[in-house]
Scaffold this active site. Sequence first.
Site, PDB file in Angstrom:
ATOM      1  N   ASP A   1      10.479 -24.712  56.023  1.00 22.73           N
ATOM      2  CA  ASP A   1      10.377 -23.457  55.295  1.00 22.73           C
ATOM      3  C   ASP A   1      10.567 -22.298  56.271  1.00 22.73           C
ATOM      4  O   ASP A   1       9.948 -22.288  57.338  1.00 22.73           O
ATOM      5  CB  ASP A   1       9.005 -23.346  54.630  1.00 22.73           C
ATOM      6  CG  ASP A   1       9.105 -22.994  53.161  1.00 22.73           C
ATOM      7  OD1 ASP A   1       9.712 -21.943  52.873  1.00 22.73           O
ATOM      8  OD2 ASP A   1       8.601 -23.749  52.314  1.00 22.73           O
TER       9      ASP A   1
ATOM     10  N   GLU B   1      15.431 -19.104  48.386  1.00 21.99           N
ATOM     11  CA  GLU B   1      14.633 -18.778  47.202  1.00 21.99           C
ATOM     12  C   GLU B   1      14.919 -17.331  46.841  1.00 21.99           C
ATOM     13  O   GLU B   1      14.716 -16.436  47.659  1.00 21.99           O
ATOM     14  CB  GLU B   1      13.138 -18.966  47.497  1.00 21.99           C
ATOM     15  CG  GLU B   1      12.279 -18.670  46.279  1.00 21.99           C
ATOM     16  CD  GLU B   1      10.809 -18.460  46.622  1.00 21.99           C
ATOM     17  OE1 GLU B   1       9.973 -18.774  45.760  1.00 21.99           O
ATOM     18  OE2 GLU B   1      10.500 -17.974  47.721  1.00 21.99           O
TER      19      GLU B   1
ATOM     20  N   HIS C   1       5.913 -25.971  44.291  1.00 22.85           N
ATOM     21  CA  HIS C   1       4.520 -25.613  44.579  1.00 22.85           C
ATOM     22  C   HIS C   1       4.077 -24.333  43.894  1.00 22.85           C
ATOM     23  O   HIS C   1       2.883 -24.012  43.896  1.00 22.85           O
ATOM     24  CB  HIS C   1       4.333 -25.466  46.101  1.00 22.85           C
ATOM     25  CG  HIS C   1       5.110 -24.328  46.676  1.00 22.85           C
ATOM     26  ND1 HIS C   1       6.492 -24.354  46.786  1.00 22.85           N
ATOM     27  CD2 HIS C   1       4.725 -23.114  47.145  1.00 22.85           C
ATOM     28  CE1 HIS C   1       6.905 -23.209  47.302  1.00 22.85           C
ATOM     29  NE2 HIS C   1       5.854 -22.433  47.533  1.00 22.85           N
ATOM     30  N   ASP C   2       5.011 -23.590  43.303  1.00 21.84           N
ATOM     31  CA  ASP C   2       4.683 -22.337  42.619  1.00 21.84           C
ATOM     32  C   ASP C   2       4.737 -22.470  41.100  1.00 21.84           C
ATOM     33  O   ASP C   2       4.502 -21.494  40.387  1.00 21.84           O
ATOM     34  CB  ASP C   2       5.648 -21.222  43.036  1.00 21.84           C
ATOM     35  CG  ASP C   2       5.362 -20.685  44.428  1.00 21.84           C
ATOM     36  OD1 ASP C   2       4.194 -20.770  44.869  1.00 21.84           O
ATOM     37  OD2 ASP C   2       6.298 -20.188  45.075  1.00 21.84           O
TER      38      ASP C   2
ATOM     39  N   ASP D   1      12.175 -18.623  52.141  1.00 17.84           N
ATOM     40  CA  ASP D   1      11.242 -18.022  51.203  1.00 17.84           C
ATOM     41  C   ASP D   1      11.671 -16.601  50.836  1.00 17.84           C
ATOM     42  O   ASP D   1      11.986 -15.794  51.728  1.00 17.84           O
ATOM     43  CB  ASP D   1       9.849 -18.004  51.859  1.00 17.84           C
ATOM     44  CG  ASP D   1       8.756 -17.589  50.926  1.00 17.84           C
ATOM     45  OD1 ASP D   1       8.538 -18.300  49.929  1.00 17.84           O
ATOM     46  OD2 ASP D   1       8.097 -16.570  51.193  1.00 17.84           O
TER      47      ASP D   1
END
Length: 558
Positions: A98, A256, A329-330, A199
């Site tokens: 990440d 993302e 995960h979100d 991210d």
Amino acid sequence: MSKTWWKESVVYQIYPRSFMDSNGDGIGDLQGIISKLHYLKSLGIDVIWLSPVYKSPNDDNGYDISDYQQIMDEFGTMADWEKLLEEVHNHGMKLIMDLVVNHTSDEHQWFIESKKAKDNQYRDYYIWRPGKNGKEPTNWYSNFGGSAWQYDEASDEYYLHLFSKKQPDLNWQNPQVRSDIYKMMTWWLEKGIDGFRMDVINFISKPEIFEDGELKQGKQYASGSKYYRNGPHIHEYLQEMNKTVLTKYDVMTVGEMPGVTPELARLYTDEARNELNMVFQFEHMGLDNGPNGKWDLKPLYLPDLKENLTKWQQALDTTGWNSLYFNNHDQPRSVSRFGNDKEYREKSAKMLATVLHMMKGTPFIYQGEEIGMTNIQFDSLDDYRDIETLNIYHELSEEGLPHEEIMESIYAKSRDNSRTPMQWDSSENAGFTTGTPWLKVNPNYLEINAETEIKHSDSIFHYYRKLIQLRKNHDIIVYGDYELLLRDHPEIFAYKRTLNNDTLIVICNFSNQEPIFELPLDLTFHSIELLISNYPTDNNIQTTQLKPYEAKAFLLKS
């Protein structure tokens, strides 16, 4: 369109805090991941995406990084991480990390220096502004609630934080910031990683002038997203990053990008532009949002989902590349969100996997998705850990919403739904830890766990194995053209893929009803093969009554 390994791969996301605990402290760790690599290999995974394991005070579960080149103590040591990378490669898999560079932690050394004085060399590493009329520089809200600006009394200025106040935004207009980030990326790539998931990467370019957002009635703060999503220099920064760092390695990159459009995604992922390989877009994740956003619940209307995913399939058909996902995960668990996690949990989990994995793009599996893990309903708000969830509870309470109504939204949409520990077996705490888990385990682990799934040949786990193997065996699944069928049908999601003389027909029932599927095209073919189905079925493709949540895919040769 070029053929590349990352287009043909299936990615598995590990949220390390909840994956596997090796030392009994209740928190997943790197040694725990190493102990389960054989499991991922047996599933058929090509690439592991590891959510942040960097040094962090953990205000936002590791997405607030205080040192990009150290490992968080709870997860282990750099030696543990190096062992993980070695073992991932020994298993014939790849590892992507990440990259969180829109913001750092407020405990990062850069920010500590930045706060010291206005003339500090690191002051301009972050976005500082004087107040306006005795208030914040703009009326923007933080994505985690409240204002996006935090006041610093010592300097009488505010710093921008689009997320938690402990996550100050970096100033990408400062070339030294960019240079330091590129050096850090190179450091990890030299260690041998295989790419980055980036991210909120389309937030990094902020506007030249900061203006107020449009205030909705009754709200104190407004969205500033139109000013910082896909900002003025974003393509310039990504092309510079590619030229300085990424182009020197054979790596996979996925950005993302909340608020990205298909038109923008083509620019970001066009191979000729040298930016990124693919993006995560969120349009389909908002289709069950009411007019007041994520916490305002409404049922999914299937034609909306078909229309949206089809739009993205077609927009990136010849230029760019799609990522395919329903979980991360979100997001809440897809079987609870888009399927039926009660009487048809197994069938609907397999159906959702079919509709996604047969599309064009790179599929992403989130830990536990492959065994049909479900949403959680904790009895008490005290059992929730997610900062966004806790903030929204207090915000909606202050607006006068009753407790029960807020909890219904949290049950449906809290990020903790996806963060409950991985359910490995039926032993205490689902085999995740011998200690007290950092977040409570879903009590349904006695029935839903990896050990049980592996034992039963007809399980969700083995269905995923088969889907992954089919992608490796059939180019049409990776590279074939896409066309939606039955566009307006309220229950059936069907589409066809074509490559050379082959046609793939995918038929998925999103309901507990038994609708009739009729092939609307006069297809001529000399052979038909059932590739996969979640019920016993025959080779009849012309007209068939579908069972609840039935899914099947046929390969036709002409």
